[in-house]
Design a protein around this motif. Sequence first.
Motif, short mmCIF file in Angstrom:
data_model
loop_
_atom_site.label_atom_id
_atom_site.label_comp_id
_atom_site.label_asym_id
_atom_site.label_seq_id
_atom_site.Cartn_x
_atom_site.Cartn_y
_atom_site.Cartn_z
N ALA A 1 -13.32 55.81 -37.27
CA ALA A 1 -14.68 55.29 -37.17
C ALA A 1 -15.65 56.10 -38.03
O ALA A 1 -16.60 55.54 -38.61
CB ALA A 1 -15.14 55.30 -35.71
N ILE A 2 -15.43 57.41 -38.15
CA ILE A 2 -16.28 58.24 -39.01
C ILE A 2 -16.08 57.86 -40.47
O ILE A 2 -17.04 57.73 -41.24
CB ILE A 2 -15.97 59.73 -38.78
CG1 ILE A 2 -16.40 60.17 -37.39
CG2 ILE A 2 -16.66 60.59 -39.84
CD1 ILE A 2 -16.03 61.59 -37.03
N ILE A 3 -14.81 57.68 -40.87
CA ILE A 3 -14.53 57.26 -42.25
C ILE A 3 -15.18 55.91 -42.53
O ILE A 3 -15.82 55.71 -43.56
CB ILE A 3 -13.01 57.17 -42.48
CG1 ILE A 3 -12.35 58.54 -42.26
CG2 ILE A 3 -12.70 56.68 -43.90
CD1 ILE A 3 -10.84 58.50 -42.23
N GLN A 4 -15.04 54.99 -41.58
CA GLN A 4 -15.67 53.67 -41.73
C GLN A 4 -17.18 53.79 -41.76
O GLN A 4 -17.85 53.02 -42.47
CB GLN A 4 -15.23 52.77 -40.59
CG GLN A 4 -13.76 52.37 -40.64
CD GLN A 4 -13.31 51.63 -39.39
OE1 GLN A 4 -14.02 51.60 -38.38
NE2 GLN A 4 -12.13 51.06 -39.44
N ALA A 5 -17.72 54.75 -41.02
CA ALA A 5 -19.17 54.92 -40.99
C ALA A 5 -19.72 55.20 -42.38
O ALA A 5 -20.72 54.61 -42.81
CB ALA A 5 -19.55 56.06 -40.03
N PHE A 6 -19.05 56.09 -43.12
CA PHE A 6 -19.51 56.39 -44.47
C PHE A 6 -19.21 55.23 -45.43
O PHE A 6 -19.99 54.97 -46.36
CB PHE A 6 -18.87 57.69 -44.97
CG PHE A 6 -19.48 58.92 -44.38
CD1 PHE A 6 -20.72 59.37 -44.81
CD2 PHE A 6 -18.84 59.61 -43.36
CE1 PHE A 6 -21.30 60.50 -44.25
CE2 PHE A 6 -19.41 60.73 -42.79
CZ PHE A 6 -20.64 61.19 -43.23
N GLY A 7 -18.09 54.53 -45.19
CA GLY A 7 -17.82 53.36 -46.02
C GLY A 7 -18.87 52.28 -45.84
O GLY A 7 -19.37 51.71 -46.82
N ALA B 1 -18.90 56.80 -52.28
CA ALA B 1 -18.02 56.64 -51.12
C ALA B 1 -16.66 57.29 -51.37
O ALA B 1 -16.09 57.91 -50.47
CB ALA B 1 -17.85 55.16 -50.79
N PHE B 2 -16.14 57.14 -52.58
CA PHE B 2 -14.83 57.73 -52.88
C PHE B 2 -14.89 59.26 -52.79
O PHE B 2 -13.98 59.90 -52.24
CB PHE B 2 -14.37 57.31 -54.28
CG PHE B 2 -12.91 57.62 -54.54
CD1 PHE B 2 -11.93 56.70 -54.20
CD2 PHE B 2 -12.54 58.82 -55.12
CE1 PHE B 2 -10.59 56.99 -54.43
CE2 PHE B 2 -11.20 59.12 -55.36
CZ PHE B 2 -10.22 58.19 -55.01
N ILE B 3 -15.96 59.83 -53.32
CA ILE B 3 -16.13 61.29 -53.25
C ILE B 3 -16.25 61.75 -51.81
O ILE B 3 -15.64 62.75 -51.39
CB ILE B 3 -17.36 61.72 -54.07
CG1 ILE B 3 -17.13 61.45 -55.57
CG2 ILE B 3 -17.68 63.20 -53.84
CD1 ILE B 3 -18.38 61.60 -56.42
N MET B 4 -17.01 61.03 -51.01
CA MET B 4 -17.17 61.39 -49.59
C MET B 4 -15.83 61.30 -48.87
O MET B 4 -15.51 62.16 -48.03
CB MET B 4 -18.20 60.46 -48.93
CG MET B 4 -18.41 60.75 -47.45
SD MET B 4 -18.97 62.44 -47.10
CE MET B 4 -20.62 62.39 -47.82
N GLY B 5 -15.03 60.29 -49.18
CA GLY B 5 -13.71 60.16 -48.57
C GLY B 5 -12.82 61.35 -48.87
O GLY B 5 -12.07 61.83 -48.01
N ALA C 1 -8.46 58.37 -46.42
CA ALA C 1 -9.92 58.31 -46.28
C ALA C 1 -10.65 57.86 -47.55
O ALA C 1 -11.54 57.00 -47.49
CB ALA C 1 -10.46 59.66 -45.80
N PRO C 2 -10.31 58.40 -48.75
CA PRO C 2 -11.03 57.94 -49.95
C PRO C 2 -10.83 56.45 -50.23
O PRO C 2 -11.76 55.76 -50.66
CB PRO C 2 -10.41 58.79 -51.08
CG PRO C 2 -9.80 59.96 -50.39
CD PRO C 2 -9.34 59.46 -49.06
N PHE C 3 -9.63 55.95 -49.96
CA PHE C 3 -9.33 54.54 -50.23
C PHE C 3 -9.99 53.63 -49.19
O PHE C 3 -10.49 52.56 -49.51
CB PHE C 3 -7.82 54.32 -50.24
CG PHE C 3 -7.10 55.22 -51.21
CD1 PHE C 3 -7.13 54.95 -52.57
CD2 PHE C 3 -6.41 56.33 -50.77
CE1 PHE C 3 -6.49 55.78 -53.48
CE2 PHE C 3 -5.77 57.17 -51.66
CZ PHE C 3 -5.80 56.89 -53.02
N MET C 4 -10.00 54.08 -47.94
CA MET C 4 -10.63 53.29 -46.89
C MET C 4 -12.13 53.17 -47.11
O MET C 4 -12.71 52.09 -47.05
CB MET C 4 -10.37 53.93 -45.51
CG MET C 4 -10.89 53.09 -44.35
SD MET C 4 -10.87 53.96 -42.74
CE MET C 4 -9.16 54.42 -42.62
#
Length: 449
Positions: A65-71, A105-109, A148-151
């Motif tokens: 959910a955190i990964i999705q939050a940034f996505g 987003a990719f960098i954040m992942g 995470a980066p891909f999601m």
Amino acid sequence: MKHKHIDKYTLMTTAPIPRLIGSLAIPTIVSMLVTSFYVMIDTYFVGKINTQATAAVGISFSVMAIIQAFGFFFGHGSGNFISRRLGARDYQSAEKMAATGFFSAFIMGCLITLFGLLFLTPICRILGSTPTILPYTETYLGIILLGAPFMASSLVLNNQMRFQGNAAYAMVGITAGTVLNIGLAPLFIFVCGMGIAGAAYATLCGQVCSFGILLYMDSRGENIRIRLSNFTPQPAYFREILYGGSPSLCRQGLASLAAILLNVAAGRYGDAAIAGMSIVGRICMFINSFLIGFGQGFQPVCGYNYGAGIYPRVQQGFWFCVKVGVVFLTLCSIVGYIYAPEIVAWFREDDAEVIAVGARALRWQLITLPLGTWVILCNMLLQTIRKPVRAVLLASARQGLFFIPFIILLPHCLGLQGVEMSQTVADFCSFIFALPVAIPVLRSLRKTD
């Protein structure tokens, strides 16, 4: 490409609202249903391993959910801006925002992956893993973090295409990755004997597949191309992402915190309680996926027409979605309430305690499920028309302002029943809270007709 954008502008600002939203919503509904169906199937396969594996997947969901939050933060923030700029026929700004949202987003992942793997065991304990669940959580989450980066960047591509009114392209990428995931999960888990690690690797493969296909689909048709030369990390663009994406970040971030507290609260009553609540969360996610997909069909219509100053179409689209959503969720709630034990048993048929906890919690949540129509659609409206303060307040209400206090207080008063009914009480309070937050904005749109 400019003449194609003009054609899209004409379609979005003149086509009949029900037919237009329906055509845009079908691909997003399919994407949401397929994704939610995967989550349910994954839970089903993992449930064949044991109760601890089922609980571990539920615990790991808070990190996902955190990964999705940034996505969603970068995807909704950039997508909202893109739809308004296309409505105003400012194509250059839209192209710069598309690249900025994607690469950010990719960098954040990548940062999430690095941090998560460095502190994997403490994170698993904080999330609510009991000693018996911890090994399963470490295995599953350690693999999931690699994606995470891909999601995160896939969610950006998905939302940007959707806000451009090209949801069919996004549907192809999301569906392909999910279908691959569903096919690989039983193969890795049972045939290859990988257990819960097989479920995680299947998810990772699906995410990488979706990322590749979405990136390819983004280069097709009327979609804005992602080019590194358009990456513009300037305060003006990040400010727009913050305004448009902060409600999603708050909503998903608080959902993650709420999931952690739910697991901790349920964990006091054993692994079966965590597993039962995890299953109920998947079921409600699947039902709500229709409404969210339908609302996502409304958002590009809302953004285009708000950017073009055609406010009556914004109102018409909003009320159309509210009516459809209430009817659909009411029907689902009635059926789900009647067959709650049978639905939960489909995931964990050999564990009577999981079924008992899940059936009670599901029935509680279905009581207020239709009220979520108003909350979800109001949040989508406020976010799309750039009302960040109201949107953040509403996005924070369900999981933050209400659920978190209730999941802390009610179990102390009512025991396990307090855990099971916390979401219901939070949903009702969120509905009441959303009325004064959204109604003045709807009235202001009427005044500017």
